[in-house]
Design a protein around this motif. Structure first.
Motif, short mmCIF file in Angstrom:
data_model
loop_
_atom_site.label_atom_id
_atom_site.label_comp_id
_atom_site.label_asym_id
_atom_site.label_seq_id
_atom_site.Cartn_x
_atom_site.Cartn_y
_atom_site.Cartn_z
N VAL A 97 36.16 38.15 38.92
CA VAL A 97 35.17 37.99 40.06
C VAL A 97 34.71 39.37 40.37
O VAL A 97 33.43 39.70 40.42
N VAL A 98 35.69 40.47 40.43
CA VAL A 98 35.17 41.86 41.03
C VAL A 98 35.09 42.71 39.86
O VAL A 98 34.14 43.77 39.89
N THR A 128 24.54 44.04 36.55
CA THR A 128 25.25 44.13 37.83
C THR A 128 24.43 45.02 38.59
O THR A 128 24.16 44.88 39.90
N HIS A 166 29.15 38.76 44.47
CA HIS A 166 30.61 38.49 43.85
C HIS A 166 30.88 36.99 44.28
O HIS A 166 31.42 36.38 43.49
N TRP A 170 32.03 34.14 41.41
CA TRP A 170 33.02 33.33 41.72
C TRP A 170 33.00 31.97 41.68
O TRP A 170 33.70 31.29 40.72
#
Lengths: 310, 448
Positions: free
Chosen positions: A15-16, A27, A271, A275
């Motif tokens: 996710v991060v 991103t 995020h 997720w």
């Protein structure tokens, strides 16, 4: 097709870390776009909240749609200027129509607003679906935009140096213009917002500022449109300002808080979207809601502490 | 063209089961929305309807997730819960913070909607269950309605109709005067709860056909159209329901013609056109008719002022019927251009108040003699009587200075009714002279 719905486990790496490590270009542009949309909308929205016109933001965000589509059909391209102009005309037209209905008939302003924006939006949706073959604006995009496609847009280049994807640069330019206007007319804007009678007696025209704000609002909404869509732009308009106003009483401080709040919206939203594999615009609205809930809790605790210390 | 008639026939013969279901759905939603919308509009909660209609979306998605199928009952329950939570959040936010209602509504609207969109895309991308029809929740597609949906809709509209009929008086009092309702011992909180419950029902029931975004229009627009036509609440509700159903039917037909086009926008388009028609042409409150009435009122006042001027001119010359008054003389007396006076007199002549007699000496129009008919003279005397009695009344009863009474009387002379003037006359003890020393025509003189 599986029969069960699985909630993905939170995986720090996936996710991060991965979005930044594996495809940093994408991103960065998505998060930057989210930040810009939330910041610019939030700054305009702050004044909407102070003027108690938050729902006007909702109305205009729906009303610009037919203007956008008509401009698009007319020019058969997604050139920025005609789209902006079309949306601007539709937005201002809807504001005038709302005023006209509630001045000339017994219908109350809130009902007039509801009638006008839904009519405009309905016309827009009919146009979009009827000319679906000619438009790469589809109905879903109208409703929740797709910020994830932003990095795929053609890059803007200046003197051979690639600056960034067109929507991001457009948003940045709109942001600069809004900031410039806000800087120039700060005092006037505050006076007309808080005390229109005083403003009129000082020779300012509250009406001119009202329509000026509406024009700026239409422009901001259009440039955020493809990122967040017609309805979620309302979230971007109201949440940052409302969160800031819960944290401070001072307008300047609230404005100074906006970039941070916007950054949180964008990062958390992105995020969250990674997720759960959902649309980024929606998850930005959810993140904004969560942030507001925190600010609300802080506000309530603060108020209680202040009361008990007296 | 042939296709058009074919489709029209296919639609209005209602032979096709899909058409039948779609039409039944649209009629029912028109009914439910018209009913609840009337109350929303008079309570000035129009934007609240908008908020609520967006706020139900996460509930709809949760209802779907509950057993991964488009089960109308689960969706209904989820949506009502979400709507209720949204309403409560707006209340709490405005009660505990400095944020005003509009900001709170905007946030609930957008925040809930964002959550709903997230849940929908989440379900969509996981590709589980039978998603058919769920994406239609956004813009509405009447042909995606199923028999079960219609049953739910029918039950919901029936319950709403029955409850409003039974508690009509309570709902009415709460809508127009909540404080009075509380004082009279009506459990306002309970009824407000019930009201929002019914409202959420109406919204959820309409989602499938009109879509989340445009449901609020189904609540507001038919009710606003009815509001332009009547002042009575029960008529307002009846008309709103009829308009809602009509818009539903026609919108459904239009979207059927252009196969695959969403129903919601067409229903909204039709009901908006209905509103525009009522806004312009409502017999009582229509914009166009109001303008026309204003124009005719202004014209009547101008004609009456001309009549009164002719009387005053003659009066100045000692009422001699032999006094000649030419058009030119009248235009000088009234300080107006010859054309203006001429067009007024033509109209007065057409209405039988005055005559233009050509002068024996010259054919020039400006030397035409102005002669009042008996009807015109009567009208002129009545106006003068109204004017001077009102002046005297202002002077004596309201302590106006005598040089301040004219302007007011100049306006009032056109509006005073015969009965009121008689009462004034009696009250002032049948006076003969006005504050400026001129004679007031008596009732008998005015009638002669």
């Amino acid at each position: 097709m599986s029969a069960r719905l699985e909630i993905p486990a939170f995986d720090w790496l996936r996710v991060v870390v991965e979005p930044w490590a594996l495809y940093p270009e994408t991103t960065i542009w998505i998060v930057l776009m989210g930040w810009l949309v939330s910041l610019v909308c939030g700054a305009v929205g702050l004044f909407l909240i102070l003027r108690r016109m938050a729902m006007t933001g909702d109305a205009i965000s729906h009303s610009v749609l037919p203007g956008l589509v008509l401009a698009f059909l007319w020019t058969a391209s997604r050139a920025t200027l005609p789209m902006m102009l079309g949306a601007l005309i539709a937005g201002v037209l809807s504001v005038i129509l709302i005023e006209w209905i509630h001045r000339s008939s017994r219908v109350k302003p809130d009902a007039a607003m509801g009638i006008v924006f839904s009519l405009f939006f309905a016309v827009g949706v009919i146009l979009v679906t009827a000319y679906a073959d000619h438009i790469d604006l589809d109905a879903d995009c109208v409703l929740y935009g797709e910020i994830a496609y932003v990095p795929l847009e053609p890059m803007w280049a200046l003197a051979g140096i690639e600056l960034g994807p067109a929507p991001v640069m457009r948003m940045a330019m709109v942001g600069l213009i809004v900031a410039g206007l806000g800087f120039l007319f700060f005092k006037e804007l505050i006076t007309t917002s808080f005390d229109p009678v005083l403003a009129a007696s000082l020779g300012l025209s509250p009406k001119a500022f009202h329509y000026g704000l509406m024009i700026v609002l239409s422009v901001v909404i259009v440039s955020s449109f493809e990122a967040v869509g017609a309805i979620l732009v309302v979230a971007m308009l109201i949440f940052p300002g409302a969160t800031a106003l819960l944290l401070t009483h001072r307008l300047r401080l609230a404005l100074a808080l906006l970039p941070m709040i916007a950054a949180l919206h964008s990062l958390l939203g992105y995020h969250l979207a990674v997720w759960f594999d959902v649309t980024v615009a929606g998850s930005m609205a959810v993140a904004a809601g969560g942030l507001l809930a925190i600010a609300w809790a802080v506000y309530c605790i603060w108020a209680r502490v202040a009361r008990s210390s007296h | 063209m042939e296709v058009f008639w074919d489709q029209t026939l296919r639609f209005f013969s209602f032979g096709d089961p899909i058409v039948r279901v779609a039409v039944a759905g649209c009629l029912l939603l028109g009914l439910a929305c018209g009913l609840m919308g009337s109350f929303i509009m008079v309570r000035r909660l129009s934007l609240f309807g908008d908020t609520l209609s967006h706020a139900v979306l996460p509930g709809v998605a949760m209802g779907f997730i509950w057993n991964l199928s488009k089960d109308p009952v689960a969706i209904l329950i989820g949506a009502v819960l979400a709507g209720y939570l949204g309403v409560m959040l707006v209340r709490w936010l405005t009660a505990t913070t400095r944020l005003k209602e509009d900001a709170a509504m905007g946030m609930v609207l957008a925040g809930f909607y964002g959550l709903g969109v997230c849940l929908l895309t989440f379900v969509q991308r996981q590709a589980v269950g039978d998603m058919a029809g769920l994406d239609k929740m956004l813009f509405g597609q009447a042909s995606a309605l199923t028999g079960t949906d219609i049953q739910v809709l029918a039950v919901v509209s029936g319950v709403a109709l029955a409850l409003v009929a039974v508690f009509y008086k309570e709902f009415l009092v709460i809508s127009f005067n909540e404080t009075f309702a509380r004082v009279s011992g009506i459990p306002v909180r309970w009824f407000n709860g019930l009201f929002f419950l019914l409202l959420s029902f109406a919204i959820v029931a309409s989602l499938q056909a009109v879509g989340v975004v445009l449901v609020s229009a189904m609540l507001i627009t038919p009710a606003a159209t009815a509001y332009m036509l009547t002042d009575r609440m029960h008529r307002l509700i009846g008309l709103a329901c009829v308009f809602g159903m009509l818009a539903g039917l026609i919108g459904c037909y239009l979207s059927f013609l252009g196969a695959g086009l969403p129903t919601g926008p067409f229903i909204v388009l039709v009901s908006s056109l209905g509103f525009i028609a009522a806004w312009f042409f409502s017999p009582r409150y229509g914009w166009v008719l109001e303008k026309l009435r204003r124009i005719s009122r202004r014209r009547r006042m101008a004609l009456e002022n001309t009549l009164a001027s002719i009387y005053r001119f003659r009066e100045g010359e000692g009422h001699a019927e032999t006094v000649a008054l030419s058009l030119l003389g009248l235009s000088r007396h009234r300080n107006e251009s010859l054309e203006e006076v001429e067009s007024r007199l033509k109209r007065l002549q057409a209405e039988g108040f005055a005559k233009l007699v050509p002068s024996p000496r010259t054919a020039a129009l400006e030397h035409c003699q102005v002669v009042l008919t008996a009807k015109g003279a009567r009208r002129a005397r009545t106006l003068i009587r109204n004017h001077r009695l009102w002046e005297l009344y202002l002077n004596r009863a309201a302590d106006y200075a005598d040089d301040h009474v004219h302007d007011d009387a100049e306006l009032m002379e056109h509006y005073l009714s015969e009965g009121l003037v008689d009462r004034l006359d009696q009250r002032l003890d049948y006076p003969r002279v006005d504050p400026h020393g001129r004679t007031i025509p008596s009732k008998e003189e005015a009638r002669q």
